[in-house]
Design a protein around this motif. Structure first.
Motif, PDB file in Angstrom:
ATOM      1  N   UNK A 133       4.458 -37.733  10.703  1.00 55.73           N
ATOM      2  CA  UNK A 133       3.555 -37.916   9.569  1.00 55.73           C
ATOM      3  C   UNK A 133       3.362 -39.391   9.277  1.00 55.73           C
ATOM      4  N   UNK A 134       4.457 -40.141   9.271  1.00 56.45           N
ATOM      5  CA  UNK A 134       4.382 -41.575   8.983  1.00 56.45           C
ATOM      6  C   UNK A 134       3.554 -42.309  10.027  1.00 56.45           C
ATOM      7  N   UNK A 135       3.565 -41.816  11.254  1.00 59.21           N
ATOM      8  CA  UNK A 135       2.801 -42.441  12.325  1.00 59.21           C
ATOM      9  C   UNK A 135       1.349 -41.987  12.328  1.00 59.21           C
ATOM     10  N   UNK A 136       1.013 -41.103  11.387  1.00 58.64           N
ATOM     11  CA  UNK A 136      -0.377 -40.684  11.239  1.00 58.64           C
ATOM     12  C   UNK A 136      -0.825 -39.572  12.156  1.00 58.64           C
ATOM     13  N   UNK A 137       0.120 -38.870  12.758  1.00 59.93           N
ATOM     14  CA  UNK A 137      -0.263 -37.735  13.593  1.00 59.93           C
ATOM     15  C   UNK A 137      -0.755 -36.620  12.687  1.00 59.93           C
ATOM     16  N   UNK A 138      -1.961 -36.189  12.905  1.00 61.20           N
ATOM     17  CA  UNK A 138      -2.535 -35.140  12.068  1.00 61.20           C
ATOM     18  C   UNK A 138      -2.844 -33.880  12.864  1.00 61.20           C
ATOM     19  N   UNK A 139      -2.410 -33.835  14.097  1.00 60.83           N
ATOM     20  CA  UNK A 139      -2.726 -32.692  14.941  1.00 60.83           C
ATOM     21  C   UNK A 139      -1.671 -31.602  14.875  1.00 60.83           C
ATOM     22  N   UNK A 140      -0.766 -31.678  13.922  1.00 57.01           N
ATOM     23  CA  UNK A 140       0.255 -30.645  13.789  1.00 57.01           C
ATOM     24  C   UNK A 140       1.633 -31.233  13.954  1.00 57.01           C
ATOM     25  N   UNK A 141       2.635 -30.376  14.063  1.00 60.78           N
ATOM     26  CA  UNK A 141       4.011 -30.852  14.153  1.00 60.78           C
ATOM     27  C   UNK A 141       4.263 -31.583  15.460  1.00 60.78           C
ATOM     28  N   UNK A 142       5.273 -32.425  15.441  1.00 64.12           N
ATOM     29  CA  UNK A 142       5.676 -33.166  16.624  1.00 64.12           C
ATOM     30  C   UNK A 142       6.075 -32.178  17.700  1.00 64.12           C
ATOM     31  N   UNK A 143       5.774 -32.511  18.924  1.00 66.57           N
ATOM     32  CA  UNK A 143       6.109 -31.640  20.042  1.00 66.57           C
ATOM     33  C   UNK A 143       7.602 -31.387  20.097  1.00 66.57           C
ATOM     34  N   UNK A 144       7.945 -30.187  20.495  1.00 74.00           N
ATOM     35  CA  UNK A 144       9.343 -29.813  20.587  1.00 74.00           C
ATOM     36  C   UNK A 144       9.932 -30.345  21.876  1.00 74.00           C
ATOM     37  N   UNK A 145      11.247 -30.632  21.892  1.00 72.32           N
ATOM     38  CA  UNK A 145      11.865 -31.115  23.115  1.00 72.32           C
ATOM     39  C   UNK A 145      11.820 -30.042  24.183  1.00 72.32           C
ATOM     40  N   UNK A 146      11.690 -30.468  25.419  1.00 72.03           N
ATOM     41  CA  UNK A 146      11.662 -29.526  26.529  1.00 72.03           C
ATOM     42  C   UNK A 146      13.024 -28.886  26.665  1.00 72.03           C
TER      43      UNK A 146
END
Length: 173
Positions: A133-146
């Motif tokens: 969120x702080x980095x401005x990603x607005x496309x949804x949650x951060x990708x999950x680790x593989x």
């Protein structure tokens, strides 16, 4: 999912119910008189029969002669916790669901910290979502680790409903 078995006066044992062999699933089904789908749902709900049978099946890996009748823990000796991969997945789901309401999100984070087997993993998962969120990603949650750990063995982690962001019940009490 991790079943934490803490016998009275003993040390906690962490039993990884996230990976079971087909033969172990069949043994659990036969001894519980429940289908695998019912057992997976029972694991999420903290159902005592499910926890006992699955803990017993996992304990048989190191103690093959252990009989179900000899494994009779008190209900408060079995607790369900999220493994690392599940903790990250729930963090992403909770963030997606509650990020619009800081108070609800704070409550969800508190639940996640309680439900996770490793509090440090929960903190990392939460920080990843907040950092996105702080980095401005607005496309949804951060990708999950593989997950490099899943192979041909069955994973109970896939049993968690993707439509809910509520962690499993963490105790049978």
């Amino acid at each position: 999912m991790i079943i934490v078995y803490t016998p009275e006066g003993g040390e906690p044992e962490r039993l990884n119910a996230g990976r079971l062999r087909a033969s172990e699933i069949q043994i659990a089904e036969s001894n519980s008189h429940r289908t695998w789908d019912e057992l997976r749902a029972g694991l999420l709900d903290g159902d005592i029969t499910t926890l006992r049978v699955l803990a017993w099946v996992i304990k048989k890996r190191t103690t093959p002669t252990l009989r179900l009748t000899a494994f009779d823990p008190f209900e408060d000796e079995l607790v369900v916790k999220l493994d690392a991969r599940e903790t990250h997945r729930y963090a992403a789901e909770m963030f997606e669901r509650y990020s619009h309401d800081p108070a609800e999100l704070a409550g969800a984070w508190a639940e996640l910290r309680e439900a996770s087997d490793d509090p440090q993993v929960a903190e990392v998962a939460i920080k990843e979502q907040e950092q996105a969120t702080a980095e401005g990603e607005t496309t949804g949650p951060k990708a999950l680790p593989a997950s490099g750990s899943e192979t041909s063995e069955t994973s109970t982690s896939d049993s968690s409903p993707s439509t809910t962001a509520t962690p499993p019940t963490t105790s049978t009490g």
